[in-house]
Design a protein around this motif. Sequence first.
Motif, PDB file in Angstrom:
ATOM      1  N   SER A 144       0.827  -1.202   0.000  1.00  0.00           N
ATOM      2  CA  SER A 144       0.000   0.000   0.000  1.00  0.00           C
ATOM      3  C   SER A 144       0.867   1.261   0.000  1.00  0.00           C
ATOM      4  CB  SER A 144      -0.911  -0.012   1.228  1.00  0.00           C
ATOM      5  OG  SER A 144      -1.648   1.188   1.308  1.00  0.00           O
ATOM      6  N   ARG A 145       1.835   1.304   0.888  1.00  0.00           N
ATOM      7  CA  ARG A 145       2.739   2.468   0.949  1.00  0.00           C
ATOM      8  C   ARG A 145       3.562   2.593  -0.330  1.00  0.00           C
ATOM      9  NH1 ARG A 145       4.692   0.734   6.657  1.00  0.00           N
ATOM     10  NH2 ARG A 145       2.901   1.342   7.883  1.00  0.00           N
ATOM     11  N   GLY A 146       4.026   1.460  -0.841  1.00  0.00           N
ATOM     12  CA  GLY A 146       4.844   1.473  -2.051  1.00  0.00           C
ATOM     13  C   GLY A 146       4.080   1.989  -3.255  1.00  0.00           C
ATOM     14  N   LEU A 147       2.843   1.527  -3.424  1.00  0.00           N
ATOM     15  CA  LEU A 147       2.030   2.005  -4.544  1.00  0.00           C
ATOM     16  C   LEU A 147       1.742   3.504  -4.420  1.00  0.00           C
ATOM     17  CD1 LEU A 147      -0.478  -0.973  -4.946  1.00  0.00           C
ATOM     18  CD2 LEU A 147       1.405  -0.339  -6.484  1.00  0.00           C
ATOM     19  N   ALA A 148       1.439   3.945  -3.204  1.00  0.00           N
ATOM     20  CA  ALA A 148       1.186   5.376  -2.995  1.00  0.00           C
ATOM     21  C   ALA A 148       2.437   6.193  -3.312  1.00  0.00           C
ATOM     22  CB  ALA A 148       0.740   5.620  -1.556  1.00  0.00           C
ATOM     23  N   ARG A 149       3.581   5.702  -2.885  1.00  0.00           N
ATOM     24  CA  ARG A 149       4.833   6.405  -3.153  1.00  0.00           C
ATOM     25  C   ARG A 149       5.149   6.433  -4.645  1.00  0.00           C
ATOM     26  NH1 ARG A 149       9.673   4.812   0.869  1.00  0.00           N
ATOM     27  NH2 ARG A 149      10.247   6.897   1.475  1.00  0.00           N
ATOM     28  N   LEU A 150       4.939   5.306  -5.327  1.00  0.00           N
ATOM     29  CA  LEU A 150       5.166   5.254  -6.773  1.00  0.00           C
ATOM     30  C   LEU A 150       4.257   6.245  -7.498  1.00  0.00           C
ATOM     31  CD1 LEU A 150       5.633   1.554  -7.932  1.00  0.00           C
ATOM     32  CD2 LEU A 150       7.218   3.448  -8.192  1.00  0.00           C
ATOM     33  N   ARG A 151       2.986   6.273  -7.112  1.00  0.00           N
ATOM     34  CA  ARG A 151       2.062   7.224  -7.738  1.00  0.00           C
ATOM     35  C   ARG A 151       2.558   8.652  -7.556  1.00  0.00           C
ATOM     36  NH1 ARG A 151      -1.938   4.274  -4.963  1.00  0.00           N
ATOM     37  NH2 ARG A 151      -2.665   2.624  -6.299  1.00  0.00           N
TER      38      ARG A 151
END
Length: 162
Positions: A144-151
């Motif tokens: 979840s954190r990784g996807l948010a950071r990538l976005r």
Amino acid sequence: MPGEGFEQFVRMRYAELLHTAYLLTGAPAAAEDLVQSALLKIMPRFDRVAEPMPYLRRAMVNQRTSWWRALRRERLSAEPPEPAGGGGDPAGALTERSALVAELGRLPERMRAVLVLRYWEDLSEAETAAILGCSAGTVKSQASRGLARLRALLESGERSGR
């Protein structure tokens, strides 16, 4: 010496392993080294390993983590490796993919490994947790954190014209 089963497995799965390794390393040469290292580890006991792909994924993640610790973070190359079969990505998709891989390289190692295993390898949370030696909850939160950071990284790159 490895048997015909090992050779056939390598022929069938090498491209898939190479793509995973590229996402973990960000560099074609390092990806090849990572796959070779993992294959060398499984080769003597290939006939005794019931599920070679999870074993190899874990070996690649562990080896890459060791490299991360030893070398600190590496810069990713701009171009992904050629897909198996010689076909190329259309120009727009290649640009998007290059941007995604570049931003993936800016994430912390654990977060990056979670995203690669969950979304590139399409493993379940439980499978990813088993490979990384953590809980499914850790996989969920890191994903979840990784996807948010990538976005956020991709959006800031689009705004800055990268």
